[in-house]
Design a protein around this motif. Sequence first.
Motif, PDB file in Angstrom:
ATOM      1  N   HIS A 144       0.837  -1.211   0.000  1.00  9.35           N
ATOM      2  CA  HIS A 144       0.000   0.000   0.000  1.00  9.35           C
ATOM      3  C   HIS A 144       0.869   1.258   0.000  1.00  9.35           C
ATOM      4  O   HIS A 144       0.597   2.223  -0.731  1.00  9.35           O
ATOM      5  N   LEU A 145       1.909   1.257   0.812  1.00 14.37           N
ATOM      6  CA  LEU A 145       2.804   2.413   0.901  1.00 14.37           C
ATOM      7  C   LEU A 145       3.504   2.659  -0.429  1.00 14.37           C
ATOM      8  O   LEU A 145       3.551   3.798  -0.930  1.00 14.37           O
ATOM      9  N   LEU A 146       4.049   1.626  -1.030  1.00 16.36           N
ATOM     10  CA  LEU A 146       4.779   1.781  -2.284  1.00 16.36           C
ATOM     11  C   LEU A 146       3.866   2.202  -3.431  1.00 16.36           C
ATOM     12  O   LEU A 146       4.248   3.011  -4.281  1.00 16.36           O
ATOM     13  N   VAL A 147       2.649   1.664  -3.465  1.00 13.03           N
ATOM     14  CA  VAL A 147       1.690   2.067  -4.507  1.00 13.03           C
ATOM     15  C   VAL A 147       1.363   3.554  -4.366  1.00 13.03           C
ATOM     16  O   VAL A 147       1.305   4.289  -5.360  1.00 13.03           O
ATOM     17  N   ALA A 148       1.155   4.020  -3.129  1.00 16.02           N
ATOM     18  CA  ALA A 148       0.863   5.431  -2.896  1.00 16.02           C
ATOM     19  C   ALA A 148       2.020   6.315  -3.352  1.00 16.02           C
ATOM     20  O   ALA A 148       1.811   7.360  -3.989  1.00 16.02           O
ATOM     21  N   LEU A 149       3.256   5.901  -3.051  1.00  9.01           N
ATOM     22  CA  LEU A 149       4.425   6.677  -3.474  1.00  9.01           C
ATOM     23  C   LEU A 149       4.584   6.640  -4.996  1.00  9.01           C
ATOM     24  O   LEU A 149       4.911   7.660  -5.622  1.00  9.01           O
ATOM     25  N   ALA A 150       4.348   5.473  -5.592  1.00  6.01           N
ATOM     26  CA  ALA A 150       4.473   5.350  -7.042  1.00  6.01           C
ATOM     27  C   ALA A 150       3.462   6.245  -7.754  1.00  6.01           C
ATOM     28  O   ALA A 150       3.784   6.873  -8.776  1.00  6.01           O
ATOM     29  N   ARG A 151       2.262   6.317  -7.233  1.00  6.18           N
ATOM     30  CA  ARG A 151       1.242   7.189  -7.830  1.00  6.18           C
ATOM     31  C   ARG A 151       1.631   8.657  -7.683  1.00  6.18           C
ATOM     32  O   ARG A 151       1.541   9.443  -8.627  1.00  6.18           O
ATOM     33  N   HIS A 152       2.054   9.030  -6.479  1.00  7.15           N
ATOM     34  CA  HIS A 152       2.354  10.436  -6.213  1.00  7.15           C
ATOM     35  C   HIS A 152       3.533  10.927  -7.051  1.00  7.15           C
ATOM     36  O   HIS A 152       3.506  12.043  -7.581  1.00  7.15           O
ATOM     37  N   PHE A 153       4.553  10.092  -7.159  1.00  9.13           N
ATOM     38  CA  PHE A 153       5.753  10.508  -7.884  1.00  9.13           C
ATOM     39  C   PHE A 153       5.746  10.035  -9.346  1.00  9.13           C
ATOM     40  O   PHE A 153       6.774  10.072 -10.015  1.00  9.13           O
ATOM     41  N   HIS A 154       4.573   9.614  -9.810  1.00 10.88           N
ATOM     42  CA  HIS A 154       4.362   9.276 -11.210  1.00 10.88           C
ATOM     43  C   HIS A 154       5.391   8.263 -11.722  1.00 10.88           C
ATOM     44  O   HIS A 154       6.199   8.542 -12.613  1.00 10.88           O
ATOM     45  N   CYS A 155       5.330   7.103 -11.151  1.00  8.22           N
ATOM     46  CA  CYS A 155       6.163   5.976 -11.595  1.00  8.22           C
ATOM     47  C   CYS A 155       5.984   5.800 -13.106  1.00  8.22           C
ATOM     48  O   CYS A 155       4.854   5.728 -13.591  1.00  8.22           O
ATOM     49  N   PRO A 156       7.075   5.783 -13.867  1.00 11.21           N
ATOM     50  CA  PRO A 156       6.954   5.712 -15.331  1.00 11.21           C
ATOM     51  C   PRO A 156       6.427   4.386 -15.849  1.00 11.21           C
ATOM     52  O   PRO A 156       6.021   4.286 -17.004  1.00 11.21           O
ATOM     53  N   TYR A 157       6.438   3.377 -14.979  1.00 12.15           N
ATOM     54  CA  TYR A 157       5.920   2.069 -15.389  1.00 12.15           C
ATOM     55  C   TYR A 157       4.463   1.945 -14.933  1.00 12.15           C
ATOM     56  O   TYR A 157       4.162   2.169 -13.759  1.00 12.15           O
ATOM     57  N   PRO A 158       3.558   1.605 -15.842  1.00  8.83           N
ATOM     58  CA  PRO A 158       2.149   1.494 -15.446  1.00  8.83           C
ATOM     59  C   PRO A 158       1.931   0.387 -14.413  1.00  8.83           C
ATOM     60  O   PRO A 158       2.424  -0.729 -14.577  1.00  8.83           O
ATOM     61  N   LEU A 159       1.213   0.716 -13.356  1.00  8.08           N
ATOM     62  CA  LEU A 159       0.872  -0.291 -12.358  1.00  8.08           C
ATOM     63  C   LEU A 159      -0.263  -1.153 -12.891  1.00  8.08           C
ATOM     64  O   LEU A 159      -1.199  -0.639 -13.505  1.00  8.08           O
ATOM     65  N   PRO A 160      -0.218  -2.450 -12.670  1.00  6.63           N
ATOM     66  CA  PRO A 160      -1.334  -3.300 -13.107  1.00  6.63           C
ATOM     67  C   PRO A 160      -2.632  -2.888 -12.419  1.00  6.63           C
ATOM     68  O   PRO A 160      -2.622  -2.506 -11.253  1.00  6.63           O
ATOM     69  N   HIS A 161      -3.716  -2.931 -13.162  1.00  8.34           N
ATOM     70  CA  HIS A 161      -5.013  -2.487 -12.651  1.00  8.34           C
ATOM     71  C   HIS A 161      -5.680  -3.555 -11.775  1.00  8.34           C
ATOM     72  O   HIS A 161      -5.520  -4.740 -11.986  1.00  8.34           O
ATOM     73  N   ASN A 162      -6.445  -3.061 -10.824  1.00  8.12           N
ATOM     74  CA  ASN A 162      -7.354  -3.907 -10.033  1.00  8.12           C
ATOM     75  C   ASN A 162      -6.678  -5.131  -9.417  1.00  8.12           C
ATOM     76  O   ASN A 162      -7.181  -6.256  -9.512  1.00  8.12           O
ATOM     77  N   SER A 206      -2.881  16.407 -11.859  1.00  6.03           N
ATOM     78  CA  SER A 206      -2.365  16.891 -10.571  1.00  6.03           C
ATOM     79  C   SER A 206      -2.909  16.042  -9.427  1.00  6.03           C
ATOM     80  O   SER A 206      -4.054  15.593  -9.458  1.00  6.03           O
ATOM     81  N   THR A 207      -2.056  15.840  -8.426  1.00  4.81           N
ATOM     82  CA  THR A 207      -2.497  15.110  -7.235  1.00  4.81           C
ATOM     83  C   THR A 207      -2.834  16.061  -6.084  1.00  4.81           C
ATOM     84  O   THR A 207      -3.228  15.618  -5.014  1.00  4.81           O
ATOM     85  N   GLU A 208      -2.660  17.373  -6.345  1.00  8.46           N
ATOM     86  CA  GLU A 208      -2.936  18.356  -5.302  1.00  8.46           C
ATOM     87  C   GLU A 208      -4.448  18.564  -5.159  1.00  8.46           C
ATOM     88  O   GLU A 208      -5.178  18.593  -6.155  1.00  8.46           O
ATOM     89  N   PRO A 209      -4.960  18.724  -3.939  1.00  9.35           N
ATOM     90  CA  PRO A 209      -6.384  19.014  -3.738  1.00  9.35           C
ATOM     91  C   PRO A 209      -6.766  20.325  -4.414  1.00  9.35           C
ATOM     92  O   PRO A 209      -5.975  21.271  -4.444  1.00  9.35           O
ATOM     93  N   ASP A 210      -7.963  20.387  -4.978  1.00  3.94           N
ATOM     94  CA  ASP A 210      -8.440  21.632  -5.574  1.00  3.94           C
ATOM     95  C   ASP A 210      -9.729  22.064  -4.893  1.00  3.94           C
ATOM     96  O   ASP A 210     -10.148  21.481  -3.888  1.00  3.94           O
ATOM     97  N   VAL A 211     -10.371  23.085  -5.453  1.00  4.83           N
ATOM     98  CA  VAL A 211     -11.554  23.662  -4.813  1.00  4.83           C
ATOM     99  C   VAL A 211     -12.696  22.643  -4.721  1.00  4.83           C
ATOM    100  O   VAL A 211     -13.490  22.670  -3.769  1.00  4.83           O
ATOM    101  N   PHE A 212     -12.766  21.706  -5.692  1.00  2.00           N
ATOM    102  CA  PHE A 212     -13.852  20.728  -5.656  1.00  2.00           C
ATOM    103  C   PHE A 212     -13.603  19.631  -4.625  1.00  2.00           C
ATOM    104  O   PHE A 212     -14.548  19.086  -4.060  1.00  2.00           O
ATOM    105  N   ASP A 213     -12.348  19.314  -4.384  1.00 10.10           N
ATOM    106  CA  ASP A 213     -12.043  18.401  -3.276  1.00 10.10           C
ATOM    107  C   ASP A 213     -12.497  19.013  -1.958  1.00 10.10           C
ATOM    108  O   ASP A 213     -13.104  18.352  -1.112  1.00 10.10           O
TER     109      ASP A 213
END
Length: 356
Positions: A172-190, A229-236
């Motif tokens: 869970h931790l690594l997936v969160a970091l990979a998403r945030h820092f835009h891991c260039p390799y696509p993560l397998p879905h679901n 963007s992963t930053e919260p916006d006005v709609f979040d």
Amino acid sequence: MTETVAEDYKYPTLTLSKQRKEKKEEKDEVQVLEQEGLEAITIRKRQDDEDASLELQTGERKTLVRPHALEAPDVVQLTSVLMNWINEVLADRRVIVRHIRDDLFDGQVLSELLEELASVKIEHQPYVGLSTQMQRLKLKAVLKEVSKILKTDNPKWSVDSIHSRDPIAILHLLVALARHFHCPYPLPHNVKLRAIEVTSDTTRIVHRDILEELTGEEVIPDEDGEWPSTEPDVFDTLFDSAPEKVETVKQSLVNFSDRHLTPLDLGIKNLEDDYQDGTRFIILMSALEGYFVPMCYYYPSPKTTKEMTENVQHAMKLMKEAGLKKTKAQAKEIVEKDPKAIMRLLYNVFHKYKNL
């Protein structure tokens, strides 16, 4: 006479062969039953041993990985992608991760990873001779920095779970970091991990089979190679902090849409349903910008998810050409009728053309 004897002789031979076959089948069935019984006893004993070592408080809940669950093909693929990413990031530091649990539990590699990705410096003691207490202190500092970077205290991992080599928490931790820092390799879905949820009540420990979701429909870069963007916006903020105002904002967007689409007999009855397939976004942009989009450039009556997604992507291109700012909304979210995504994209149009 000889032929008659030969034929009579075959029958007891066939009968004996049949009897032997039946006995073998019965023996095989007995062996299967014995094996199943042994496995049941082994599994139960393992659960009893785990229960004894868990020391759960009343009402406490923990999740345990099922035997061989980490060997599932999609889990293996996810683990491989994450390890390849980490090894690539840390190549200049000559750090190589070979085992995702044994190499990450003490915080050393995680601290190196964060320092490389986020350009932060995490104070820690030299690794040589590091005691368990010092490992936990380092890990605590690392996870504190993770919370700052991700802007969240995620309950899916903790110092205890990471240090105990819990594969669910580490993944869970690594997936969160990979998403945030835009891991260039696509993560397998679901990707889902087979696990057992263990809960303690006042009288017993209860086991429940679950599927722990590690990844969902993953975010991918757009056609320009840009990541949302992963930053919260006005709609979040609106949906999280002022949900009672959502309907008011939605109605304003419906009124804006109706002002420009009703003359074309395309008035809005339901924001999510009417904008889902992308056609109204295309027609709205053409009406606001004063041009006509030939029907050969999009699907006027899309039937499939693919056709709807292409329509939304085309509408986003028209918005970009009109000078609108890029939003967090993704085409697949619009097609999935995500109200936040639809309002986010439509508000971007409203903001520029509200006075027309």
